[in-house]
Write a protein that holds these residues in place. Structure first.
Motif, PDB file in Angstrom:
ATOM      1  N   ALA A 176       9.564  -4.538  12.970  1.00 50.99           N
ATOM      2  CA  ALA A 176      10.453  -5.213  12.021  1.00 50.99           C
ATOM      3  C   ALA A 176      11.363  -6.233  12.690  1.00 50.99           C
ATOM      4  O   ALA A 176      11.632  -6.140  13.890  1.00 50.99           O
ATOM      5  N   PRO A 177      11.847  -7.210  11.914  1.00 54.85           N
ATOM      6  CA  PRO A 177      12.829  -8.168  12.430  1.00 54.85           C
ATOM      7  C   PRO A 177      14.057  -7.425  12.960  1.00 54.85           C
ATOM      8  O   PRO A 177      14.375  -6.351  12.456  1.00 54.85           O
ATOM      9  N   PRO A 178      14.735  -7.971  13.970  1.00 54.83           N
ATOM     10  CA  PRO A 178      14.539  -9.333  14.508  1.00 54.83           C
ATOM     11  C   PRO A 178      13.458  -9.440  15.586  1.00 54.83           C
ATOM     12  O   PRO A 178      13.124 -10.540  16.001  1.00 54.83           O
ATOM     13  N   LYS A 179      12.906  -8.318  16.052  1.00 57.01           N
ATOM     14  CA  LYS A 179      11.899  -8.362  17.108  1.00 57.01           C
ATOM     15  C   LYS A 179      10.541  -8.016  16.522  1.00 57.01           C
ATOM     16  O   LYS A 179      10.211  -6.845  16.342  1.00 57.01           O
ATOM     17  N   VAL A 180       9.759  -9.043  16.216  1.00 57.21           N
ATOM     18  CA  VAL A 180       8.455  -8.860  15.594  1.00 57.21           C
ATOM     19  C   VAL A 180       7.371  -9.314  16.558  1.00 57.21           C
ATOM     20  O   VAL A 180       7.417 -10.431  17.075  1.00 57.21           O
ATOM     21  N   THR A 181       6.390  -8.465  16.795  1.00 55.51           N
ATOM     22  CA  THR A 181       5.265  -8.796  17.661  1.00 55.51           C
ATOM     23  C   THR A 181       4.118  -9.340  16.817  1.00 55.51           C
ATOM     24  O   THR A 181       3.609  -8.628  15.943  1.00 55.51           O
ATOM     25  N   PRO A 182       3.698 -10.591  17.024  1.00 54.61           N
ATOM     26  CA  PRO A 182       2.581 -11.130  16.243  1.00 54.61           C
ATOM     27  C   PRO A 182       1.334 -10.252  16.369  1.00 54.61           C
ATOM     28  O   PRO A 182       0.955  -9.845  17.466  1.00 54.61           O
ATOM     29  N   GLY A 183       0.759  -9.917  15.229  1.00 49.86           N
ATOM     30  CA  GLY A 183      -0.438  -9.093  15.222  1.00 49.86           C
ATOM     31  C   GLY A 183      -0.181  -7.611  15.377  1.00 49.86           C
ATOM     32  O   GLY A 183      -1.127  -6.814  15.411  1.00 49.86           O
ATOM     33  N   GLY A 184       1.079  -7.224  15.462  1.00 52.53           N
ATOM     34  CA  GLY A 184       1.418  -5.825  15.696  1.00 52.53           C
ATOM     35  C   GLY A 184       1.422  -4.955  14.453  1.00 52.53           C
ATOM     36  O   GLY A 184       1.707  -3.758  14.540  1.00 52.53           O
ATOM     37  N   GLY A 185       1.095  -5.524  13.308  1.00 52.04           N
ATOM     38  CA  GLY A 185       1.080  -4.751  12.069  1.00 52.04           C
ATOM     39  C   GLY A 185       2.249  -5.114  11.182  1.00 52.04           C
ATOM     40  O   GLY A 185       3.378  -5.263  11.660  1.00 52.04           O
ATOM     41  N   SER A 186       1.976  -5.291   9.881  1.00 50.72           N
ATOM     42  CA  SER A 186       3.004  -5.775   8.960  1.00 50.72           C
ATOM     43  C   SER A 186       2.950  -5.033   7.635  1.00 50.72           C
ATOM     44  O   SER A 186       1.986  -4.315   7.341  1.00 50.72           O
ATOM     45  N   ALA A 187       4.011  -5.238   6.845  1.00 52.21           N
ATOM     46  CA  ALA A 187       4.065  -4.748   5.459  1.00 52.21           C
ATOM     47  C   ALA A 187       3.789  -3.254   5.368  1.00 52.21           C
ATOM     48  O   ALA A 187       2.953  -2.798   4.585  1.00 52.21           O
ATOM     49  N   ILE A 188       4.521  -2.470   6.159  1.00 51.46           N
ATOM     50  CA  ILE A 188       4.388  -1.014   6.118  1.00 51.46           C
ATOM     51  C   ILE A 188       5.470  -0.454   5.184  1.00 51.46           C
ATOM     52  O   ILE A 188       6.661  -0.634   5.434  1.00 51.46           O
ATOM     53  N   PHE A 189       5.035   0.200   4.127  1.00 53.42           N
ATOM     54  CA  PHE A 189       5.927   0.734   3.108  1.00 53.42           C
ATOM     55  C   PHE A 189       5.513   2.155   2.733  1.00 53.42           C
ATOM     56  O   PHE A 189       4.382   2.582   2.976  1.00 53.42           O
TER      57      PHE A 189
END
Length: 245
Positions: A176-189
């Motif tokens: 999650a922001p502010p430290k986001v790793t590109p390709g590390g996985g997104s939109a986890i809910f």
């Protein structure tokens, strides 16, 4: 070997040698949602929510059945340490992120929901995007655009897709922001499960609408709630050192 290089090498070796027991749940976090899977390949978990009273974790909700990623779990990017050299969750791998994560705000289609007054809630519109494009500078971030989505890219990132399963959601702060790793996985809910819980997910944790509503209503942001998702063996191995419920 120059002394500075020797020192950096020594520090790196020390960091690699640090046991995972050096981590423990933050003392100010007094609500904890725990989901445990049978193993790394499992798509089912059992969820129990706890609240700390004094020095003891006391069950508050559950146990409830939930579904997770179609391909099981992989270590995620949260507040926990990851074992050196371990395989981490990646975008599109159909795995749920394992570890310890802060919980963010709630999102939904309704104008209002039952929740703690300090829990952020946003009613999702067609202009709300959650960026899952690893090449975007807004990767794994919420965007509100000032026009109706028109491009294929904008439409693909829309949070509102006319899908009841996503009509109520709770953000899990993986990568999650502010430290986001590109390709590390997104939109986890957390969101509502599909087909009565008969279907796994792309990486989210899903549960019945009633249980999700109860969970969101129980969360108190002032208690800095956490989400712990682990296979049973990993949970057992770290429970004492990490001070897990």
């Amino acid at each position: 070997m120059p002394f500075s290089l020797m020192l950096r090498t020594l520090l790196a070796l020390v960091m690699l040698a640090l046991p995972l027991s050096a981590f423990e749940l933050p003392s100010k976090s007094t609500q904890c949602v725990v989901a445990v899977a049978s193993d790394w390949g499992a798509t089912h978990v059992t969820l129990t929510a706890y609240e700390k009273r004094g020095n003891q974790w006391v069950k508050a909700l559950g146990p409830w059945p939930c579904r997770i990623g179609k391909s099981g779990l992989a270590w995620g990017l949260g507040i926990h340490p990851n074992p050196p050299g371990t395989k981490l969750k990646k975008e599109g791998d159909w795995r749920a992120p394992a570890g310890v994560f802060h919980l963010g705000g709630a999102w939904g289609y309704d104008e209002a929901i039952q929740k703690h007054p300090k829990l952020p809630y946003r009613q999702i519109t067609k202009r709300d995007l959650w960026v899952e494009d690893s090449n975007s500078p807004s990767y794994n971030r919420h965007l509100v655009i000032d026009h109706e989505p028109s491009t294929a890219w904008e439409k693909k990132q829309q949070m509102r897709q006319g899908d009841h399963a996503h009509s109520l959601k709770l953000f899990v702060a993986h990568n999650a922001p502010p430290k986001v790793t590109p390709g590390g996985g997104s939109a986890i809910f957390f969101h509502i499960w599909r087909a009565g819980g008969t279907k796994p997910t792309a990486g989210c944790t899903t549960l019945s609408e009633d249980h999700l509503s109860q969970l969101i209503a129980w969360l108190d942001p002032t208690k800095q709630p956490l989400y712990v998702l682990l296979p049973q063996a990993e949970y057992d191995a770290r429970r004492s050192a990490w001070k897990l419920p």
